[in-house]
Enzyme design. Structure first.
Site, PDB file in Angstrom:
ATOM      1  N   TYR A  54      83.000  42.058  24.890  1.00 18.37           N
ATOM      2  CA  TYR A  54      83.734  41.321  24.126  1.00 18.37           C
ATOM      3  C   TYR A  54      84.883  41.727  23.286  1.00 18.37           C
ATOM      4  O   TYR A  54      85.869  41.351  23.035  1.00 18.37           O
ATOM      5  CB  TYR A  54      82.500  41.034  22.725  1.00 18.37           C
ATOM      6  N   SER A  89      88.891  41.275  15.709  1.00 16.27           N
ATOM      7  CA  SER A  89      87.765  41.751  15.468  1.00 16.27           C
ATOM      8  C   SER A  89      87.794  43.444  15.372  1.00 16.27           C
ATOM      9  O   SER A  89      88.608  44.205  15.912  1.00 16.27           O
ATOM     10  CB  SER A  89      86.497  41.638  16.350  1.00 16.27           C
ATOM     11  N   LYS A 121      88.959  40.384  23.125  1.00 20.11           N
ATOM     12  CA  LYS A 121      89.653  40.516  21.829  1.00 20.11           C
ATOM     13  C   LYS A 121      91.101  41.112  22.011  1.00 20.11           C
ATOM     14  O   LYS A 121      92.173  40.751  21.773  1.00 20.11           O
ATOM     15  CB  LYS A 121      88.689  40.914  20.891  1.00 20.11           C
TER      16      LYS A 121
HETATM   17  P1  NAD Z   1      81.436  30.297  16.209  1.00 18.89           P
HETATM   18  O1  NAD Z   1      80.744  30.538  17.372  1.00 18.89           O
HETATM   19  O2  NAD Z   1      80.792  29.802  14.706  1.00 18.89           O
HETATM   20  O3  NAD Z   1      82.950  29.647  16.039  1.00 18.89           O
HETATM   21  C1  NAD Z   1      83.514  29.418  17.401  1.00 18.89           C
HETATM   22  C2  NAD Z   1      83.730  28.003  17.583  1.00 18.89           C
HETATM   23  O4  NAD Z   1      84.501  27.796  18.820  1.00 18.89           O
HETATM   24  C3  NAD Z   1      82.589  27.270  17.687  1.00 18.89           C
HETATM   25  O5  NAD Z   1      82.495  26.074  17.045  1.00 18.89           O
HETATM   26  C4  NAD Z   1      82.368  26.845  19.197  1.00 18.89           C
HETATM   27  O6  NAD Z   1      81.739  25.821  19.516  1.00 18.89           O
HETATM   28  C5  NAD Z   1      83.866  26.736  19.653  1.00 18.89           C
HETATM   29  N1  NAD Z   1      84.061  27.195  21.034  1.00 18.89           N
HETATM   30  C6  NAD Z   1      83.747  28.140  21.710  1.00 18.89           C
HETATM   31  N2  NAD Z   1      84.162  28.019  23.039  1.00 18.89           N
HETATM   32  C7  NAD Z   1      85.027  27.162  23.005  1.00 18.89           C
HETATM   33  C8  NAD Z   1      85.852  26.355  23.940  1.00 18.89           C
HETATM   34  N3  NAD Z   1      86.195  26.920  25.285  1.00 18.89           N
HETATM   35  N4  NAD Z   1      86.847  25.497  23.516  1.00 18.89           N
HETATM   36  C9  NAD Z   1      86.833  24.818  22.254  1.00 18.89           C
HETATM   37  N5  NAD Z   1      85.905  25.320  21.321  1.00 18.89           N
HETATM   38  C10 NAD Z   1      85.098  26.485  21.484  1.00 18.89           C
HETATM   39  O7  NAD Z   1      81.961  32.146  15.624  1.00 18.89           O
HETATM   40  P2  NAD Z   1      82.812  32.540  14.242  1.00 18.89           P
HETATM   41  O8  NAD Z   1      81.871  33.543  13.725  1.00 18.89           O
HETATM   42  O9  NAD Z   1      83.182  31.309  13.443  1.00 18.89           O
HETATM   43  O10 NAD Z   1      83.779  32.980  14.752  1.00 18.89           O
HETATM   44  C11 NAD Z   1      85.237  32.581  15.055  1.00 18.89           C
HETATM   45  C12 NAD Z   1      86.147  33.962  15.658  1.00 18.89           C
HETATM   46  O11 NAD Z   1      86.153  34.996  15.034  1.00 18.89           O
HETATM   47  C13 NAD Z   1      85.581  33.959  17.081  1.00 18.89           C
HETATM   48  O12 NAD Z   1      86.867  34.081  18.011  1.00 18.89           O
HETATM   49  C14 NAD Z   1      85.051  35.229  16.859  1.00 18.89           C
HETATM   50  O13 NAD Z   1      85.041  36.121  18.147  1.00 18.89           O
HETATM   51  C15 NAD Z   1      85.795  35.905  15.857  1.00 18.89           C
HETATM   52  N6  NAD Z   1      85.135  36.815  15.251  1.00 18.89           N
HETATM   53  C16 NAD Z   1      84.037  36.702  14.659  1.00 18.89           C
HETATM   54  C17 NAD Z   1      83.032  37.614  13.920  1.00 18.89           C
HETATM   55  C18 NAD Z   1      81.708  37.329  13.183  1.00 18.89           C
HETATM   56  O14 NAD Z   1      81.003  38.137  12.780  1.00 18.89           O
HETATM   57  N7  NAD Z   1      81.389  36.036  12.995  1.00 18.89           N
HETATM   58  C19 NAD Z   1      83.817  38.980  13.874  1.00 18.89           C
HETATM   59  C20 NAD Z   1      84.918  39.154  14.331  1.00 18.89           C
HETATM   60  C21 NAD Z   1      85.655  38.112  15.139  1.00 18.89           C
HETATM   61  C1  UD1 Z   2      78.238  43.132  15.541  1.00 15.15           C
HETATM   62  C2  UD1 Z   2      78.792  43.384  16.672  1.00 15.15           C
HETATM   63  C3  UD1 Z   2      80.252  43.530  16.800  1.00 15.15           C
HETATM   64  C4  UD1 Z   2      80.988  42.226  16.112  1.00 15.15           C
HETATM   65  C5  UD1 Z   2      80.041  41.785  14.761  1.00 15.15           C
HETATM   66  C6  UD1 Z   2      80.120  40.392  13.977  1.00 15.15           C
HETATM   67  C7  UD1 Z   2      77.604  44.887  18.280  1.00 15.15           C
HETATM   68  C8  UD1 Z   2      77.129  46.233  18.671  1.00 15.15           C
HETATM   69  N1  UD1 Z   2      78.419  44.823  17.421  1.00 15.15           N
HETATM   70  O1  UD1 Z   2      78.629  44.199  14.635  1.00 15.15           O
HETATM   71  O2  UD1 Z   2      81.231  43.554  17.905  1.00 15.15           O
HETATM   72  O3  UD1 Z   2      82.309  42.264  15.766  1.00 15.15           O
HETATM   73  O4  UD1 Z   2      78.392  42.021  15.164  1.00 15.15           O
HETATM   74  O5  UD1 Z   2      79.517  40.600  12.836  1.00 15.15           O
HETATM   75  O6  UD1 Z   2      76.473  44.208  18.352  1.00 15.15           O
HETATM   76  N2  UD1 Z   2      70.864  45.460  12.070  1.00 15.15           N
HETATM   77  C9  UD1 Z   2      69.626  45.746  12.002  1.00 15.15           C
HETATM   78  N3  UD1 Z   2      68.728  44.917  12.505  1.00 15.15           N
HETATM   79  C10 UD1 Z   2      69.105  43.459  13.025  1.00 15.15           C
HETATM   80  C11 UD1 Z   2      70.501  43.282  13.087  1.00 15.15           C
HETATM   81  C12 UD1 Z   2      71.588  44.297  12.619  1.00 15.15           C
HETATM   82  O7  UD1 Z   2      69.066  46.691  11.654  1.00 15.15           O
HETATM   83  O8  UD1 Z   2      68.155  42.633  13.330  1.00 15.15           O
HETATM   84  C13 UD1 Z   2      71.771  46.555  11.754  1.00 15.15           C
HETATM   85  C14 UD1 Z   2      72.839  47.092  12.918  1.00 15.15           C
HETATM   86  O9  UD1 Z   2      72.136  48.100  13.519  1.00 15.15           O
HETATM   87  C15 UD1 Z   2      74.032  47.604  12.078  1.00 15.15           C
HETATM   88  C16 UD1 Z   2      73.942  46.636  10.948  1.00 15.15           C
HETATM   89  O10 UD1 Z   2      72.570  45.871  10.881  1.00 15.15           O
HETATM   90  O11 UD1 Z   2      73.819  48.619  11.543  1.00 15.15           O
HETATM   91  C17 UD1 Z   2      74.975  45.344  10.987  1.00 15.15           C
HETATM   92  O12 UD1 Z   2      74.613  44.672  12.394  1.00 15.15           O
HETATM   93  P1  UD1 Z   2      75.303  43.353  12.936  1.00 15.15           P
HETATM   94  O13 UD1 Z   2      75.446  42.344  11.896  1.00 15.15           O
HETATM   95  O14 UD1 Z   2      74.733  43.035  14.367  1.00 15.15           O
HETATM   96  O15 UD1 Z   2      76.658  43.617  12.976  1.00 15.15           O
HETATM   97  P2  UD1 Z   2      77.473  44.912  13.676  1.00 15.15           P
HETATM   98  O16 UD1 Z   2      76.403  45.762  14.544  1.00 15.15           O
HETATM   99  O17 UD1 Z   2      78.363  45.760  12.826  1.00 15.15           O
END
Ligand code: NAD
Ligand code: UD1
Length: 337
Positions: free
Chosen positions: A148, A124, A152
């Site tokens: 978090y 991330s 990572k």
């Molecule tokens: P998600 O929660 O939709 O998917 C994660 C999946 O992992 C889920 O299906 C959950 O059931 C499964 N899981 C959780 N713990 C587990 C375990 N112990 N064993 C087996 N399965 C398990 O999340 P996502 O948005 O698809 O994210 C996927 C990956 O990307 C994550 O590692 C997350 O940290 C990373 N990531 C996500 C974002 C984002 O904003 N969505 C941003 C940066 C990084």
């Molecule tokens: C958040 C996480 C980041 C993670 C990412 C995944 C925090 C501090 N950071 O990022 O670690 O990788 O999600 O997508 O939580 N906002 C509003 N109202 C809301 C929700 C969000 O105004 O109800 C604003 C936030 O202040 C920000 C933007 O929308 O400026 C995006 O927010 P969000 O989608 O939560 O993502 P990040 O904060 O960038």
């Protein structure tokens, strides 16, 4: 290729499986459904014509993972399984370290036991912490400011050290910016449990009438309109990046890291406006205090993914909002409908 996808029932994993199957790969999912629904399997079958193999196993379960590895014998792994909520990570830090860090250790141990040498990892942009300069490139120092992000960053280090000890192995670390959007069919999308923490799912739920109004967290940042600026990346573009990373990883040994973003930042108000246009609905909002831990602005320099992986984002905010709206309006209660 046989690809094991941990967390494959989740938001990004499921969209990546669609792209994997389209490229002719064989897929096996490891997921506990802790943050996803088994309904995803039906949707995947509908979209791809193939029902992926599933093992309901926790990535921390050494014996369970060993059995999966021995029976499936993957040629590569994409490791999505993990916990991802920043606020929750401060409340239950040990659980976050256990799943995100220890889960990665067990995965590598059990991969090694069957000679699987290629892994693509979901990292991330959070690992960078407060920007010393923008856009972030991959050389930007890492100083995560929340639990978090720490998990990572630690997992990245563990993967890097494992690769060093196994010189013919390959680790590709992908640092995602803000994944948003949904599959163009409207059959798969993000389905958060409870009130969404992130902006786009919240906006979508306001548009569909599930929530009354959005709180805009701060309008006094040093940004063009005072609201937070982020690099929103369409989940299908992000899924495609995993295919490029896999193709790259299987060809050479070593560890490499890539930013996966568009390179362009949009504000909260930009996103509200774009979503309103795509949905034809007004998005009710009010300005609220800043959210603790939020940064004013950040976005990627994705040039390295362009030159080395041959990947770049193809979809903009219009596509992001249209696909999110199709998913949300066709499935107002997500997979639970
Ligand atoms: P998600 O929660 O939709 O998917 C994660 C999946 O992992 C889920 O299906 C959950 O059931 C499964 N899981 C959780 N713990 C587990 C375990 N112990 N064993 C087996 N399965 C398990 O999340 P996502 O948005 O698809 O994210 C996927 C990956 O990307 C994550 O590692 C997350 O940290 C990373 N990531 C996500 C974002 C984002 O904003 N969505 C941003 C940066 C990084
Ligand atoms: C958040 C996480 C980041 C993670 C990412 C995944 C925090 C501090 N950071 O990022 O670690 O990788 O999600 O997508 O939580 N906002 C509003 N109202 C809301 C929700 C969000 O105004 O109800 C604003 C936030 O202040 C920000 C933007 O929308 O400026 C995006 O927010 P969000 O989608 O939560 O993502 P990040 O904060 O960038």
């Amino acid at each position: 290729m046989r690809v094991l996808v941990t967390g494959g029932a989740g938001y990004i994993g499921s969209h990546t499986i669609v792209e994997l199957v389209a490229k002719g790969h064989d897929v096996c999912i490891v997921d506990t459904f802790r943050n996803s629904s088994p309904e995803v399997l039906n949707r995947l079958e509908e979209i791809t014509g193939v029902r992926p193999l599933l093992h309901k196993v926790d990535v921390r379960d050494r014996a369970g993972m060993k059995t999966v590895m021995e029976s499936y014998k993957p040629e590569a792994v994409i490791h999505f399984a993990g916990l991802k909520a920043v606020g929750e990570s401060a409340e239950i830090p040990l659980e976050y370290y256990d799943v995100n860090v220890q889960g990665t250790v067990v995965l590598l141990e059990t991969m090694q036991a069957v000679g699987c040498k290629t892994v693509v990892f979901s990292s991330s942009a959070t690992v960078y912490g407060a920007p010393q300069y923008l856009p972030y490139d991959e050389a930007h120092p890492c100083a995560p400011s929340n639990v978090y992000g720490q998990t990572k960053h630690m997992a990245e280090q563990i993967l890097t050290d494992w690769q060093l000890a196994n010189p013919d192995s390959s680790v590709v670390l992908l640092r995602y910016f803000n994944p948003v959007g949904a599959h163009s069919s409207g059959r798969m999308g993000e389905d958060p449990d409870g009130p969404p923490n992130n902006l786009m799912p919240f906006v979508a739920q306001v548009a569909v009438g599930r929530r009354e109004k959005l709180a805009v967290f701060g309008d006094d940042y040093d940004t063009p309109d005072g609201t937070g600026v982020r690099d929103y990346i369409h989940v299908t573009d992000l899924a495609r990046a995993h295919i490029s990373a896999l193709d790259y990883g299987v060809k050479q040994a070593g560890t490499d890291v890539f930013n996966i973003g568009t390179g362009t930042g949009y504000s909260v108000l930009d996103m509200i406006k774009a979503f309103s246009k795509a949905s034809g609905r007004e998005i009710a909002y009010e300005v609220a205090p800043r959210r603790v831990g939020d940064l004013a602005s950040y976005y990627a320099n994705p040039a390295k993914a362009g030159t080395v992986l041959g990947w770049s984002a193809e979809r903009g905010i219009e596509d992001i909002c249209t696909s999110t709206w199709k998913w949300q309006s066709d499935n107002p209660r997500g997979y639970g409908a």
